[in-house]
Scaffold this motif. Structure first.
Motif, PDB file in Angstrom:
ATOM      1  N   CYS A 170      -3.219  82.772  56.160  1.00  0.00           N
ATOM      2  CA  CYS A 170      -4.311  81.888  56.584  1.00  0.00           C
ATOM      3  C   CYS A 170      -4.184  81.475  58.043  1.00  0.00           C
ATOM      4  N   GLY A 171      -3.063  81.740  58.662  1.00  0.00           N
ATOM      5  CA  GLY A 171      -2.908  81.538  60.097  1.00  0.00           C
ATOM      6  C   GLY A 171      -3.063  80.112  60.578  1.00  0.00           C
ATOM      7  N   GLY A 172      -2.844  79.123  59.702  1.00  0.00           N
ATOM      8  CA  GLY A 172      -2.914  77.726  60.112  1.00  0.00           C
ATOM      9  C   GLY A 172      -4.323  77.171  60.224  1.00  0.00           C
ATOM     10  N   LEU A 173      -5.345  77.917  59.782  1.00  0.00           N
ATOM     11  CA  LEU A 173      -6.733  77.440  59.844  1.00  0.00           C
ATOM     12  C   LEU A 173      -7.043  76.603  58.605  1.00  0.00           C
ATOM     13  N   PRO A 174      -7.376  75.326  58.772  1.00  0.00           N
ATOM     14  CA  PRO A 174      -7.595  74.453  57.614  1.00  0.00           C
ATOM     15  C   PRO A 174      -8.678  74.947  56.653  1.00  0.00           C
ATOM     16  N   LEU A 175      -9.815  75.445  57.185  1.00  0.00           N
ATOM     17  CA  LEU A 175     -10.889  75.880  56.303  1.00  0.00           C
ATOM     18  C   LEU A 175     -10.453  77.061  55.442  1.00  0.00           C
ATOM     19  N   ALA A 176      -9.709  78.001  56.040  1.00  0.00           N
ATOM     20  CA  ALA A 176      -9.220  79.147  55.279  1.00  0.00           C
ATOM     21  C   ALA A 176      -8.234  78.703  54.207  1.00  0.00           C
ATOM     22  N   ILE A 177      -7.357  77.765  54.553  1.00  0.00           N
ATOM     23  CA  ILE A 177      -6.356  77.274  53.597  1.00  0.00           C
ATOM     24  C   ILE A 177      -7.036  76.560  52.440  1.00  0.00           C
ATOM     25  N   ARG A 178      -8.038  75.722  52.750  1.00  0.00           N
ATOM     26  CA  ARG A 178      -8.739  75.000  51.687  1.00  0.00           C
ATOM     27  C   ARG A 178      -9.495  75.965  50.773  1.00  0.00           C
ATOM     28  N   ALA A 179     -10.112  76.993  51.372  1.00  0.00           N
ATOM     29  CA  ALA A 179     -10.890  77.941  50.565  1.00  0.00           C
ATOM     30  C   ALA A 179      -9.992  78.708  49.603  1.00  0.00           C
ATOM     31  N   VAL A 180      -8.873  79.219  50.105  1.00  0.00           N
ATOM     32  CA  VAL A 180      -7.969  79.977  49.246  1.00  0.00           C
ATOM     33  C   VAL A 180      -7.272  79.052  48.252  1.00  0.00           C
ATOM     34  N   GLY A 181      -6.855  77.870  48.725  1.00  0.00           N
ATOM     35  CA  GLY A 181      -6.210  76.915  47.813  1.00  0.00           C
ATOM     36  C   GLY A 181      -7.149  76.452  46.716  1.00  0.00           C
ATOM     37  N   GLY A 182      -8.408  76.175  47.079  1.00  0.00           N
ATOM     38  CA  GLY A 182      -9.384  75.768  46.071  1.00  0.00           C
ATOM     39  C   GLY A 182      -9.633  76.855  45.048  1.00  0.00           C
ATOM     40  N   MET A 183      -9.590  78.109  45.487  1.00  0.00           N
ATOM     41  CA  MET A 183      -9.728  79.233  44.562  1.00  0.00           C
ATOM     42  C   MET A 183      -8.553  79.265  43.585  1.00  0.00           C
ATOM     43  N   MET A 184      -7.331  79.034  44.090  1.00  0.00           N
ATOM     44  CA  MET A 184      -6.145  79.056  43.225  1.00  0.00           C
ATOM     45  C   MET A 184      -6.171  77.921  42.210  1.00  0.00           C
ATOM     46  N   PHE A 185      -6.815  76.806  42.572  1.00  0.00           N
ATOM     47  CA  PHE A 185      -6.913  75.665  41.663  1.00  0.00           C
ATOM     48  C   PHE A 185      -7.584  76.054  40.352  1.00  0.00           C
ATOM     49  N   CYS A 186      -8.518  77.007  40.422  1.00  0.00           N
ATOM     50  CA  CYS A 186      -9.289  77.392  39.238  1.00  0.00           C
ATOM     51  C   CYS A 186      -8.762  78.676  38.595  1.00  0.00           C
ATOM     52  N   LEU A 187      -7.568  79.123  39.004  1.00  0.00           N
ATOM     53  CA  LEU A 187      -6.930  80.283  38.388  1.00  0.00           C
ATOM     54  C   LEU A 187      -5.625  79.851  37.729  1.00  0.00           C
ATOM     55  N   PRO A 188      -5.130  80.610  36.759  1.00  0.00           N
ATOM     56  CA  PRO A 188      -3.859  80.255  36.113  1.00  0.00           C
ATOM     57  C   PRO A 188      -2.690  80.364  37.089  1.00  0.00           C
ATOM     58  N   SER A 189      -1.738  79.468  36.961  1.00  0.00           N
ATOM     59  CA  SER A 189      -0.573  79.460  37.857  1.00  0.00           C
ATOM     60  C   SER A 189       0.475  80.444  37.353  1.00  0.00           C
ATOM     61  N   SER A 190       0.166  81.735  37.476  1.00  0.00           N
ATOM     62  CA  SER A 190       1.105  82.783  37.082  1.00  0.00           C
ATOM     63  C   SER A 190       1.433  83.630  38.299  1.00  0.00           C
ATOM     64  N   VAL A 191       2.639  84.153  38.349  1.00  0.00           N
ATOM     65  CA  VAL A 191       3.059  84.970  39.484  1.00  0.00           C
ATOM     66  C   VAL A 191       2.188  86.217  39.601  1.00  0.00           C
ATOM     67  N   ALA A 192       1.857  86.834  38.454  1.00  0.00           N
ATOM     68  CA  ALA A 192       1.040  88.051  38.474  1.00  0.00           C
ATOM     69  C   ALA A 192      -0.347  87.779  39.057  1.00  0.00           C
ATOM     70  N   GLU A 193      -0.939  86.654  38.659  1.00  0.00           N
ATOM     71  CA  GLU A 193      -2.282  86.331  39.147  1.00  0.00           C
ATOM     72  C   GLU A 193      -2.249  86.001  40.628  1.00  0.00           C
ATOM     73  N   TRP A 194      -1.244  85.265  41.076  1.00  0.00           N
ATOM     74  CA  TRP A 194      -1.131  84.929  42.499  1.00  0.00           C
ATOM     75  C   TRP A 194      -0.822  86.186  43.327  1.00  0.00           C
ATOM     76  N   ARG A 195      -0.041  87.090  42.769  1.00  0.00           N
ATOM     77  CA  ARG A 195       0.249  88.327  43.482  1.00  0.00           C
ATOM     78  C   ARG A 195      -1.024  89.149  43.657  1.00  0.00           C
ATOM     79  N   ARG A 196      -1.868  89.172  42.636  1.00  0.00           N
ATOM     80  CA  ARG A 196      -3.137  89.878  42.741  1.00  0.00           C
ATOM     81  C   ARG A 196      -3.995  89.308  43.870  1.00  0.00           C
ATOM     82  N   ILE A 197      -4.037  87.977  43.976  1.00  0.00           N
ATOM     83  CA  ILE A 197      -4.802  87.330  45.047  1.00  0.00           C
ATOM     84  C   ILE A 197      -4.218  87.676  46.410  1.00  0.00           C
TER      85      ILE A 197
END
Length: 851
Positions: free
Chosen positions: A355-382
């Motif tokens: 995300c290169g330290g850009l707040p909007l990019a971090i929030r967008a990707v983080g918000g996406m992870m909020f609605c996905l299961p907290s599994s290593v396989a799923e995060w690796r796919r992202i």
């Protein structure tokens, strides 16, 4: 989007086949064949969005499929409508001997269905070479596509993100150090860097509020009009400025600000060409200690507006530590950390680094992870998908937003693309969006098989928690009332909407259209594909809708959504309504705050598919037609703010699907044509009720017990507007409320003490209590409970209660769980903790109270 269209049609097919009836049974084999074929390719389509951007052949095939599915949906709507006509004409389904010739629009249905099924079969064959890998990917993710439960969790407060403390302190130092004239300062940087967020943090700071006598926020954006900027300033000063020319607007601004220390934030300025800033700046009073803050991507713009080098702030990229902290907050809904699993942290760090330290990019990707299961396989796919996206897109923010869109569940994608019709920086009513989504069928049915307001709210929270939508205004209980989207998010929405032909088709016609806009007549002719016509204006704008549009509106046979809210017509509204009533598939009609409407014609009863009817704040509306009680599919009926409406028509109990009823005004007991409170007990799906009472003779014996039968009621508002007569207060003591109510609002309560039923024993589930306006003097004895039972309230609002005598310490002891309190104009409320609150305009407010 193709996946979303197919999923919507499959859900409607299921409902259509379940309903049966003569019309559907006639073509049952074709509908079942369509259902089978679509299910075969549905799994493939769930992963098609990302792949079709790379493979032009796949894009062409799925584009063709999308248009075929729209045709199928129109035929299904025609069948449903014909079934309703059959019920009306024959009293039930058509008898076996009835001829389908009575329904000329369906006469060719069999042939059309066979053609559509043939097209779907051919498209399926052409998709087969692309399908094997996609099916493997999509099948592994099926269980995660409807994780609705997490969406109701708290969302990230964008003004409380990390890494702002030093920036805010720096800008505040400039503000407080300004002495002579008007001091201008700029916040300059690339999109997504957090310029607006930093300005919002300064703007909402308590010390800043106390330092200036007037603080104003103005959104400028790429497309702006000089007069609208001036009107926005005046609006903040309490003057709409409607009808004033440029010189009068400027004169008023100068008058309001003269002699005051003011702060004005001009957000998202792109250009100072045309001389608008020079004219506005010359008109502002040059009061000492006044300041102007500019946020812009162009440093030259900031300099031309008066910011010197020593007062230009360039936000820096977030450090890795701050980036990780922000990512954790977005991915967990506010927590500082997401998991103790080192493997998950490792993948998370890899994503954050991209995300290169850009707040909007971090929030967008983080918000996406909020609605996905907290599994290593799923995060690796992202992480892998993010890497691939970055390889194709040099813009880091747009790559992160595209990834977030790709990961949306199918039914959220069309909800998200609806933002494409709104102008830049437009503040949007959340209810308008949710009702639109419901009207077009984007919202999935609940577990019981029916459409619900909660499902629509869940869709909104799904976008909000993913940081794709920003909350603007919230009510006292924290519920979002209005929202907007970041300009870079809007760029993505417009891009995808164009690619998906979501709003505009290649032939220049529209599928969805915003008002005001340039609407040539050819877009509203009889073969138009228009499905939604939605107002994108607001109260401060006068819509230039021409009568030619309303004259052609009846030709839009496929229209599902018609929103004329806040619109000022140049034609007779009654004539417009007569035309609207000829549209067979309309499911959502919004005429909120429509001028000159005194009555609704009986012909509205022809809208047999109508589910949402909003007539709120039509101030001179006097009557509703009796035919309104025949609209059996109504889920929402809103007549709140209709001050001239005398009563609701008799027979409202027939609306058994009603979930929201606002502005219900019962008739007097001696009125034979009006609806009485007792009818409400049959509305067993009702979740939200706003009840207006004026006099005792509106309440018959036993009426008030009816509300206790509403076992799904969650939100109750009782307004005693223009109440008079000594017989009303005693009758109110007979009111019985269901125990599951979670939110209660009382307006203009007429008694001297709160009613006996307002106590923690009778209302054990109540979480939000709002008491507005009134002359009652004290809380009743029962209000305090029995000593062992306390209120479970989370939020309390008390407003304009000049006679209320109470000790805040005792109130707080009875409500130990309070988290949010708003107290306004309660001068006899003793002991309120004013040292922890701000005082502005007579309003005392204390947020996030500790227990």
């Amino acid at each position: 989007m193709v996946d979303a269209v197919v999923s919507t049609v499959l859900e409607r097919l299921l409902g259509l086949l379940g309903e049966g009836g003569r019309i559907v049974l006639e073509y049952q084999d074709q509908f079942e064949l369509m259902q089978t074929q679509l299910r075969l390719i549905q799994g493939f389509l769930r992963d098609a969005d990302r792949r079709r951007r790379k493979v032009h052949t796949l894009r062409a095939i799925t584009d063709e499929l999308r248009e075929v599915i729209y045709e199928a949906e129109d035929i299904m709507a025609a069948c449903t409508n014909a079934g309703l006509q059959a019920t009306t004409w024959a009293g039930s389904c058509l008898p076996p001997c009835a001829s389908l010739a009575k329904f000329p629009s369906l006469f060719q249905t069999g042939r059309q269905l066979r053609e559509i099924n043939s097209k779907i079969r051919q498209i399926t064959e052409r998709l087969m070479p692309f399908s094997s890998q996609a099916l493997a990917l999509s099948n592994s993710r099926d269980e995660f596509t409807s994780d609705v439960g997490r969406w109701s969790s708290p969302v990230l407060d964008q003004t409380k993100i990390v890494g702002l403390e030093r920036e805010v302190a720096k800008i505040k130092g400039w503000l407080f150090g300004a002495n002579s004239g008007v001091t201008t300062m700029g916040i300059v940087g690339m999109g997504g860097l957090g310029k607006t967020t930093a300005a919002q943090k300064v703007f909402g700071d308590k010390e800043v509020e106390d330092h200036f006598q007037k603080i104003l926020w103005v959104s400028v954006s790429q497309t702006f009009r000089e007069e609208e900027i001036m009107r926005s300033i005046l609006k903040n000063l309490g003057d709409a400025g409607i009808g004033d020319d440029r010189s009068e607007l400027l004169r008023k601004i100068h008058q309001y600000l003269q002699g005051k220390h003011y702060l004005i934030v001009f957000d998202d300025v792109w250009s100072v060409q045309s001389g608008w800033w020079e004219r506005l700046s010359n008109g502002l009073p040059k009061e000492n200690k006044s300041c102007i803050i500019i946020t812009t991507r162009n440093e030259e713009v900031a300099r031309r507006m008066g910011a010197v080098e020593g007062r230009i702030h360039r936000p820096s990229l977030l450090s890795m530590e701050d980036s990780w902290s922000l990512f954790c907050k977005a991915a967990s809904g506010g927590a500082d950390n997401i998991s103790s699993d080192p493997r998950l942290r490792e993948v998370g760090m890899e994503i954050v680094q991209k995300c290169g330290g850009l707040p909007l990019a971090i929030r967008a990707v983080g918000g996406m992870m909020f609605c996905l299961p907290s599994s290593v396989a799923e995060w690796r796919r992202i992480a892998d998908n993010f890497r691939d996206e970055l390889a194709q897109n040099d813009d880091l923010v747009m790559a992160s937003l595209q990834l977030s869109y790709d990961e949306l569940p199918g039914y959220l994608k069309p909800c998200f693309l609806c933002f494409a019709i709104y102008p830049e920086d437009r503040v949007i009513f959340k209810d308008q969006l949710v009702h639109w989504w419901m009207g077009e069928g984007f919202v999935p049915n609940n577990s019981g098989g029916g459409l619900s307001i909660e499902s629509g709210e869940d869709c909104f929270m799904g976008l909000l928690n993913r940081c794709l939508v920003e909350a603007v205004d919230r009510s006292y209980n924290g519920k979002v009332q209005t929202c907007k989207i970041h300009d870079m998010v809007r760029d993505l929405v417009i891009k995808i909407a164009k690619e998906e032909a979501f709003c505009q088709l290649q032939n220049g016609r529209h599928r969805r259209l915003g008002i005001p806009a340039s609407i040539p007549k050819l877009h509203l002719n009889s073969d138009s594909k228009l499905r939604a016509l939605v107002s994108t204006t607001n109260k401060q704008e006068v819509n230039k809708v021409k009568s030619t549009i309303t004259a052609k509106i009846c030709d839009c046979r496929n229209l599902r959504v018609l929103d004329f809210s806040e619109t000022i017509f140049k034609v007779d509204v009654k004539d417009v309504l007569h035309k609207i009533s000829s549209m067979p598939y309309l499911t959502y009609l919004n005429l909120r705050n429509t001028h000159l409407m005194t009555e609704v014609p009986e012909s509205i009863g022809k809208l047999r598919n109508l589910q949402i009817l909003d007539l709120s704040f039509c101030h001179i509306l006097r009557t509703l037609p009796a035919s309104i009680v025949t609209l059996e599919k109504l889920i929402v009926l809103d007549v709140s703010g209709c001050d001239s409406l005398r009563y609701m028509p008799k027979g409202l109990n027939q609306l058994s699907n009603l979930q929201v009823l606002k502005g219900f005004r019962p008739s007097r007991t001696d009125c034979a044509n009006g609806c009485h409170i007792g009818e409400l007990k049959c509305l067993n799906q009702l979740k939200t009720l706003e009840l207006l009472l004026s006099r005792g003779d509106e309440i018959a014996d036993g009426d008030l017990e009816a509300i206790s039968h509403l076992q799904k009621l969650q939100n109750l508002t009782i307004s005693f507007i223009d109440s008079y007569g000594a017989d009303l207060s005693p009758k109110l003591e007979l009111l019985h409320l269901p125990q599951q109510i979670s939110e209660l609002t009382l307006k203009f309560f007429p008694g001297e003490a709160t009613p006996n039923w307002l106590n923690p024993i009778s209302l054990p589930e109540l979480q939000y209590l709002c008491i507005l306006h009134g002359s009652f003097r004290h809380f009743g004895i029962e209000f305090w409970g029995d000593g062992s039972t306390v209120w479970r309230l989370l939020s309390l609002e008390l407003e304009l209660l000049p006679s209320l005598e109470a000790d805040w310490v005792r109130v707080h002891q009875a409500m130990p769980s309070l988290r949010l309190v708003s107290a306004s104009w309660c001068p006899k409320l003793e002991g309120f903790p004013i040292t922890d609150i701000s005082f502005k305009g007579g309003v005392w407010r204390r947020d996030e109270m500790s227990s």
